[in-house]
Design an enzyme around this catalytic site. Structure first.
Site, mmCIF file in Angstrom:
data_model
loop_
_atom_site.group_PDB
_atom_site.id
_atom_site.type_symbol
_atom_site.label_atom_id
_atom_site.label_comp_id
_atom_site.label_asym_id
_atom_site.label_seq_id
_atom_site.Cartn_x
_atom_site.Cartn_y
_atom_site.Cartn_z
ATOM 1 N N ASN A 132 0.846 -1.187 0.000
ATOM 2 C CA ASN A 132 0.000 0.000 0.000
ATOM 3 C C ASN A 132 0.885 1.242 0.000
ATOM 4 O OD1 ASN A 132 0.546 -0.888 2.766
ATOM 5 N ND2 ASN A 132 -0.884 0.666 3.477
ATOM 6 N N GLU B 161 0.278 5.234 0.665
ATOM 7 C CA GLU B 161 -0.666 6.259 1.103
ATOM 8 C C GLU B 161 -0.290 7.634 0.565
ATOM 9 O OE1 GLU B 161 -2.041 4.184 5.291
ATOM 10 O OE2 GLU B 161 -0.798 5.961 5.388
ATOM 11 N N CYS C 154 -3.906 0.567 -2.744
ATOM 12 C CA CYS C 154 -3.780 -0.637 -1.925
ATOM 13 C C CYS C 154 -2.753 -1.605 -2.506
ATOM 14 C CB CYS C 154 -5.133 -1.337 -1.833
ATOM 15 S SG CYS C 154 -6.430 -0.355 -1.076
ATOM 16 N N GLU D 70 -3.031 -4.820 -3.104
ATOM 17 C CA GLU D 70 -3.561 -5.735 -4.112
ATOM 18 C C GLU D 70 -3.558 -5.091 -5.493
ATOM 19 O OE1 GLU D 70 -4.735 -4.808 -1.104
ATOM 20 O OE2 GLU D 70 -6.529 -5.991 -0.668
ATOM 21 N N CYS E 94 -10.299 -4.461 0.211
ATOM 22 C CA CYS E 94 -11.353 -3.451 0.170
ATOM 23 C C CYS E 94 -12.214 -3.676 -1.081
ATOM 24 C CB CYS E 94 -10.751 -2.044 0.176
ATOM 25 S SG CYS E 94 -10.021 -1.525 -1.400
ATOM 26 N N CYS F 42 -10.429 -3.025 -4.501
ATOM 27 C CA CYS F 42 -9.512 -4.119 -4.867
ATOM 28 C C CYS F 42 -10.290 -5.353 -5.319
ATOM 29 C CB CYS F 42 -8.601 -4.458 -3.693
ATOM 30 S SG CYS F 42 -7.366 -3.181 -3.374
#
Length: 141
Positions: free
Chosen positions: A55, A57, A66, A68, A99, A102
């Site tokens: 991830n 940010e 993210c 994934e 999430c 994803c």
């Protein structure tokens, strides 16, 4: 291991161990100064190559990516669009699920793929993308 395990029998223990190691290594590279919640993913392409992601940010939270999706986008950018398995790990005390964004990106490329969610104690949960996102949008809709 709990959940959906169909198709995992075609993945050797050596490959699974390498996927877990790569996901954990990616997690350690995460850029998460805001949440302090590091996530790593390792994606096994049909080409046999492992694509990892973490991830990343951003202070404008909507621009965060993210693990994934990072792994999937990396694979696609390198010419791989078919996937066999995704391993996901984080700093959480329990396995975490992807999430919604994803899940939809995984559904675009591999709706039948299994996702192994694993914590630091090696507890695992296995679900297919179909199980994670029933009623997903697809190219044929």
């Amino acid at each position: 291991m709990t959940g959906h395990q169909e198709g995992l029998s075609t993945i050797s223990e050596a490959v699974l161990s390498e996927l877990i190691a790569q996901a954990r290594k990616a997690r350690d590279k995460a850029y998460a100064p805001y949440s302090r919640f590091r996530v790593g993913a390792a994606l096994l392409g049909e080409d046999g190559k492992i694509y990892s992601g973490c991830n990343v940010e951003n202070s404008s939270f909507g621009l965060t990516n993210c693990a994934e999706r990072t792994a999937i986008f990396k694979a696609v950018s390198e010419g791989c669009q078919q996937f066999r398995l995704l391993v996901l790990t984080s700093d959480a005390k329990e396995p975490v699920t992807p999430c919604g964004a994803c899940r939809q990106v995984m559904a675009e490329f591999a709706p039948q793929m299994n996702v192994i969610m694993i914590d630091n104690e090696d507890r695992r949960q296995v679900l297919s993308v179909n199980q994670l996102l029933p009623g997903m949008f697809t190219l044929t809709q």
